[in-house]
Design a protein around this motif. Structure first.
Motif, short mmCIF file in Angstrom:
data_model
loop_
_atom_site.label_atom_id
_atom_site.label_comp_id
_atom_site.label_asym_id
_atom_site.label_seq_id
_atom_site.Cartn_x
_atom_site.Cartn_y
_atom_site.Cartn_z
N ARG A 1 0.94 6.62 -1.07
CA ARG A 1 -0.10 6.99 -0.15
C ARG A 1 -0.80 5.96 0.40
O ARG A 1 -1.04 5.97 1.75
CB ARG A 1 -0.90 8.02 -1.04
N LEU A 2 -1.05 4.81 -0.35
CA LEU A 2 -1.56 3.51 0.17
C LEU A 2 -0.84 2.99 1.25
O LEU A 2 -1.30 2.63 2.32
CB LEU A 2 -1.99 2.71 -0.91
N THR A 3 0.41 2.84 1.05
CA THR A 3 1.40 2.38 2.12
C THR A 3 1.28 2.95 3.30
O THR A 3 1.00 2.40 4.51
CB THR A 3 2.79 2.03 1.73
N ALA A 4 1.02 4.45 3.21
CA ALA A 4 0.97 5.01 4.48
C ALA A 4 -0.40 4.80 5.37
O ALA A 4 -0.58 5.06 6.49
CB ALA A 4 0.83 6.53 4.33
N LEU A 5 -1.44 4.86 4.59
CA LEU A 5 -2.72 4.44 5.03
C LEU A 5 -2.88 3.15 5.63
O LEU A 5 -3.64 2.72 6.48
CB LEU A 5 -3.72 4.78 3.98
#
Length: 341
Positions: free
Chosen positions: A124-128
């Motif tokens: 999720r953090l990578t996508a954000l």
């Protein structure tokens, strides 16, 4: 997947359940995040709205949903928040469609379902970090632009909001003039808030106008909402040449009070209706002098027409849902329909 360095990321977790807060903290620690502040309630976390806002906020919606949504909306929309563009991920054990809609409408970046794993959170953090959406600003919303397509007649520019989570994780924090970046983004947001606020005022007035003279309750409710929007416009005005806009704000507030007084007597005068309508468009022109009045009117009237059409569609769908289905025709043993007697 790029090897991001989360060691300098500043994070906060807001969760009423101590065990859940501990698990989330452990997950962030495993990702390499070293500075993590934990809060047991929204009230305890209120200080980050005025002192230091972290790069990443994980906030639970299950324990105090209304307060959580209000907190996110305040962080995104109130002037003076140190980092109104912080990455916000809402967590929940019960991801209902209704909750997803409410979270989306506050301006949060994502909704994450518990229980979580380090891999889940890292993805999720990578996508954000890699593909966070640009921000869109309206009178009552600031946050990621999730529109499939802009509404007809509405041209709202997108803002490339500073992503401090990305800056820290990619090692670009020290290479960026963050203060200048944040100041410029906040200036753009505030400018759009002023413009979209003036459009919202005209929208509410035009929405109320057909039934305002008859002092219908729905129309009066729309006009009463104008005062809150005017107050927000007033407090956002930059220092300088704002006297004409302030005068229009004062005149609009007086017009609203005149309408309320006349409505209490049973009817609103046509002159009063025309006056508040004229003031609404004067306010739009004062805040956006380069735009033709005709274009402004087209946008507002188009938005009103679209809103009314959506209300009609919702009413029709609700009525259809209440209509019992027709009884199926009786069938023969071979499956053919018998003729009606």
């Amino acid at each position: 997947m790029p090897d991001y360095d989360f060691s300098t990321v500043e994070a906060a977790i807001i969760d009423q359940q101590p065990n859940s807060l501990r698990v989330l903290r452990d997950v962030l620690v495993r990702l390499g995040i070293k500075r993590i502040d934990g809060y047991g309630s929204i009230k305890d976390a209120a200080s980050m709205l005025s002192t230091t806002t972290p790069d990443l906020i994980l906030v639970d919606a299950d324990g105090e949903e209304a307060e959580t949504l209000r907190f996110i909306r305040t962080l995104r929309n109130e002037p003076g928040v140190p980092n109104p563009f912080a990455t916000i991920v809402v967590t929940t054990w019960q991801p209902t469609p209704a909750l997803l809609l409410r979270v989306t409408n506050t301006g949060a970046d994502d909704l994450m379902v518990k229980p979580v794993s380090p891999k889940h959170v890292q993805d999720r953090l990578t996508a954000l970090i890699e593909s966070r959406k640009k921000f869109v600003v309206t009178a009552d919303y600031t946050g990621p632009d999730r529109r499939k397509s802009p509404r007809d007649g509405t041209q709202v520019p997108l803002i490339d909001a500073p992503n401090t989570l990305r800056l820290r994780a990619t090692g670009r924090w020290d290479q960026t003039n963050l203060r200048q970046l944040m100041t410029e983004a906040c200036r753009q947001v505030n400018g759009q808030k002023l413009l979209r606020g003036s459009v919202q005022v005209a929208f509410l007035v035009e929405l109320a106008r057909p039934a305002l003279a008859a002092a219908e309750k729905a129309a009066l409710d729309h006009v009463v909402r104008v005062s809150a929007v005017i107050d927000d416009i007033h407090r956002r005005l930059p220092e300088g040449k704002t006297a004409p806009v302030i005068a229009l704000c004062v005149a609009m507030k007086k017009a609203v009070e005149t309408i309320r007084t006349q409505a209490a007597a049973g009817r609103v005068g046509e002159e009063t209706v025309e006056r508040i309508t004229g003031l609404a468009y004067d306010l739009m022109r004062a805040l956006d002098p380069a735009r033709p009045l005709e274009a402004m009117q087209q946008e507002v009237l188009g938005a009103v027409a679209g809103y009314r059409a959506r209300l009609e569609q919702m009413a029709a769908a609700k009525a259809a849902a209440k209509t019992p289905p027709a009884a199926p025709a009786p069938a023969t043993e071979e499956g053919t329909v018998k003729p009606a007697p």
